[in-house]
Design a protein around this motif. Structure first.
Motif, PDB file in Angstrom:
ATOM      1  N   ILE A 291      34.477 -45.409 -90.978  1.00 19.47           N
ATOM      2  CA  ILE A 291      34.278 -46.794 -90.543  1.00 19.47           C
ATOM      3  C   ILE A 291      35.479 -47.280 -89.746  1.00 19.47           C
ATOM      4  O   ILE A 291      35.335 -47.927 -88.703  1.00 19.47           O
ATOM      5  CB  ILE A 291      34.029 -47.722 -91.754  1.00 19.47           C
ATOM      6  N   ARG A 295      35.247 -48.560 -85.896  1.00 17.99           N
ATOM      7  CA  ARG A 295      35.597 -49.951 -85.574  1.00 17.99           C
ATOM      8  C   ARG A 295      36.523 -50.046 -84.371  1.00 17.99           C
ATOM      9  O   ARG A 295      36.640 -51.106 -83.763  1.00 17.99           O
ATOM     10  CB  ARG A 295      36.256 -50.622 -86.785  1.00 17.99           C
ATOM     11  N   CYS A 318      26.268 -46.949 -97.021  1.00 19.53           N
ATOM     12  CA  CYS A 318      26.799 -47.574 -95.816  1.00 19.53           C
ATOM     13  C   CYS A 318      27.030 -49.068 -96.046  1.00 19.53           C
ATOM     14  O   CYS A 318      28.016 -49.630 -95.578  1.00 19.53           O
ATOM     15  CB  CYS A 318      25.833 -47.357 -94.657  1.00 19.53           C
ATOM     16  N   CYS A 322      30.464 -50.893 -95.117  1.00 17.91           N
ATOM     17  CA  CYS A 322      30.467 -51.583 -93.824  1.00 17.91           C
ATOM     18  C   CYS A 322      30.433 -53.096 -93.924  1.00 17.91           C
ATOM     19  O   CYS A 322      31.147 -53.787 -93.183  1.00 17.91           O
ATOM     20  CB  CYS A 322      29.277 -51.110 -92.983  1.00 17.91           C
ATOM     21  N   MET A 327      31.380 -55.086 -90.501  1.00 19.26           N
ATOM     22  CA  MET A 327      30.541 -54.355 -89.555  1.00 19.26           C
ATOM     23  C   MET A 327      29.118 -54.920 -89.589  1.00 19.26           C
ATOM     24  O   MET A 327      28.625 -55.330 -90.638  1.00 19.26           O
ATOM     25  CB  MET A 327      30.495 -52.870 -89.916  1.00 19.26           C
TER      26      MET A 327
END
Length: 585
Positions: A291, A295, A318, A322, A327
């Protein structure tokens, strides 16, 4: 390799940022700056600015920016030392000798040797594939073109126990080095060594600098294991490496989202059909390291997993990583029996685009999963659904988004949203199922930068020679914005002689892209002259006003609670602040 700061400063000063960027981007004069279309994201109206006077660039569209080193690193996908070397060569400056400790030197040699072995192994696999009818027949059957074979350097490991090993031995590599690189194994019985990869289609795994860090091998038949990856080595970390990222980075930035799949062939087939912003994990679950890597390119991610239980579990993992990290995730649901590879080959780029248009936000996907499993039916089912969804709701950092999903889940369970909200208080916010194994730092709400403070810090960035003087005049505590306060504190802790060479935003603010973008904006928009003395006075004035406001709130609370001596004490402090404020006006 780290170069001395004075040398880095010389290289930066010898390479005019406008001239360097003009080699890559068409720039037009715009006042005292230059403007052009951003090379890091897709746009029709120019928002990419270059400041010759400040020697920085900034895109007001995507937020990317920095100095001349940062531009070359991002545009040509270089590491910082590589960018320094390239720009030093451009201006004709010889590279200084960099001394390493014995341990650092040994580690550097080992890494370089592994990269060298991996490159030789990849070349060997490519040459072997070119002459292997079995391998080429398999790849033709999967519809892989010569162009894509070349793009990903796809090869073939022969059906032999010692094809690669003797070649590396002939090149002077020791068995211990080959084993450390994950290319050979020691025989369990007797003496000798043998190739780790045999009779497999080989996928070299490259890092973002196009260096081969490892390999993935796929069988041509039904032999198990279907995929075999390199072990972790000094240059290969499965928890931070994503297959295809070296070829997808620019596309991810331009489209502002990445597509995540699980297999090498998923990535290869996507490229075959012109889908470039796609990457894959390497036989592991998604990690916080993945991640963080993604990013750097975009905060938007689409999960394109198989339409099976494993895909749903992957989506749940996820979420844990995230969402607390800020995210934005969407999930693409494939037809039963399809995986990304087979779906793209059947539906093509147009079919992929249609599926992407139907992608649903991850939280909606998780709610749908609960609904499909019929949990919300009956009292026990509704309680179970609330228990399953509450940690996910608690992990949503945006309060407005959280409130909307609270209402949606409450409507599904036929309960009041406030009842569900009370349950969140007993759930560990930002730490849903599995977060203990992969801790992530929730993204704090964006804090607005006061204009005066932004202008002041922007001026310091443009004129780092003033830092020693400002250090003596003010305290970082004068800044109300927490991010700016921390940044100024870091500036003030630098040795005075080093400050001018260490104020580049790419180095000082690499961990906070949003704050970096804001400071660059103030720096690039600065208008001369800047009243430093007056600005220091205004900072002190605003600081005193914030203190007064805080004390006034404490007075109100003390009065309500009947703490009269405390009220008197606080009022004395307020009167003192009032006198100081009057003196500064």
């Amino acid at each position: 390799m780290l170069y001395p700061e004075p040398f880095i400063r010389e290289v930066r000063e010898a390479n005019d940022i406008t001239e360097v960027i003009s080699n890559y981007v068409s720039l037009k004069k715009s006042g005292s700056n230059y403007k052009g279309l951003c090379p890091f994201h897709s746009e029709k109206t120019p928002s990419f600015m270059v400041s010759p006077s400040k020697q920085i660039f900034h895109c007001f569209g995507c937020g990317e920016g920095g100095d001349v080193f940062r531009f070359l690193m991002q545009y040509e996908n270089r590491a910082f030392p590589d960018a320094v070397r390239a720009l030093a060569q451009r201006c004709g400056k010889p590279l200084p000798t960099v001394e390493r400790s014995p341990r650092e030197a040994a580690q550097h040699r080992e890494r370089e040797r592994i990269f060298e072995m991996n490159t030789m192994a990849a070349d060997f696999f490519v040459k072997t594939r070119a002459t292997s009818e079995k391998a080429n027949a398999y790849l033709r059957g999967r519809g892989v073109s010569e162009t894509v074979l070349s793009t990903f350097s796809i090869g073939y490991a022969p059906d032999s126990w010692d094809s690669l090993y003797p070649r590396l031995r002939k090149e002077g590599f020791r068995e211990s080095e080959m084993e450390r690189a994950g290319l050979v194994l020691r025989r369990k019985q007797g003496s000798g060594w043998y190739d780790r990869f045999r009779h497999r289609i080989m996928f070299p795994i490259a890092d973002t600098y196009d260096r081969i860090v490892g390999f993935g091998g796929r069988v041509l038949d039904d032999t198990l294991p279907k995929y075999l990856n390199s072990p972790e080595t000094p240059v290969f970390d499965k928890g931070t490496t994503l297959y295809g990222l070296h070829a997808a980075g620019q596309s991810i930035r331009k489209l502002d989202y990445a597509v995540l799949v699980e297999g090498y062939m998923d990535v290869v087939t996507a490229h075959q059909y012109g889908i470039r912003n796609i990457v894959a994990t390497l036989g592991t679950s998604l990690t916080a390291g993945h991640i963080r890597r993604l990013r750097r390119y975009s905060r938007n991610l689409a999960l394109f997993f198989d339409a099976d239980t494993a895909g749903a579990k992957a989506a749940a993992r996820c979420f844990d990583l995230c969402v607390p990290a800020g995210m934005k995730i969407k999930v693409v649901t494939l037809p039963p029996g399809e995986d990304p590879d087979s779906f793209i080959r059947a539906a093509g780029k147009e079919g992929f685009a249609k599926r992407m248009a139907q992608a649903e936000p991850l939280m909606d996907f998780m709610i749908a999963q609960v609904r499909c499993q019929e949990l919300p039916r009956g009292l026990e089912g509704k309680v179970a659904a609330a228990e399953r969804l509450s940690p996910l709701l608690a992990a949503i950092p945006n309060p407005v988004e959280q409130e909307l999903y609270l209402q949606k889940v409450a409507a599904m369970l036929e309960i009041e949203a406030q009842v569900l909200k009370k349950g969140l208080r007993t759930s560990p916010r930002g730490a849903p199922r599995g977060a203990g194994k992969q801790p992530t730092r929730p993204t704090a709400p964006t804090e607005s930068i006061p204009r005066l403070e932004g202008q002041f810090v922007g001026h310091l960035v443009n004129h780092p020679d003033l830092i020693p003087e400002v250090r003596e005049a003010i305290s970082p505590n004068l800044f109300g914005h927490g991010g700016l306060r921390s940044f100024v504190q870091r500036l003030f802790t630098l040795p005075p002689q080093d400050a001018p060479g260490r104020t580049t935003l790419s180095g000082m603010l690499a961990e906070d892209a949003a704050l970096t973008a804001e400071i660059r904006r103030y720096a690039i928009e600065e208008r001369e002259p800047f009243d430093l003395k007056g600005s220091v006075q205004r900072l002190e004035l605003e600081h005193l006003k914030r203190q007064r406001k805080k004390l006034q709130s404490e007075v109100s609370l003390a009065e309500k609670e009947g703490r009269h001596p405390e009220v008197t004490r606080l009022m004395d402090q307020i009167n003192q602040l009032n006198r100081q404020i009057e003196c500064l006006k």
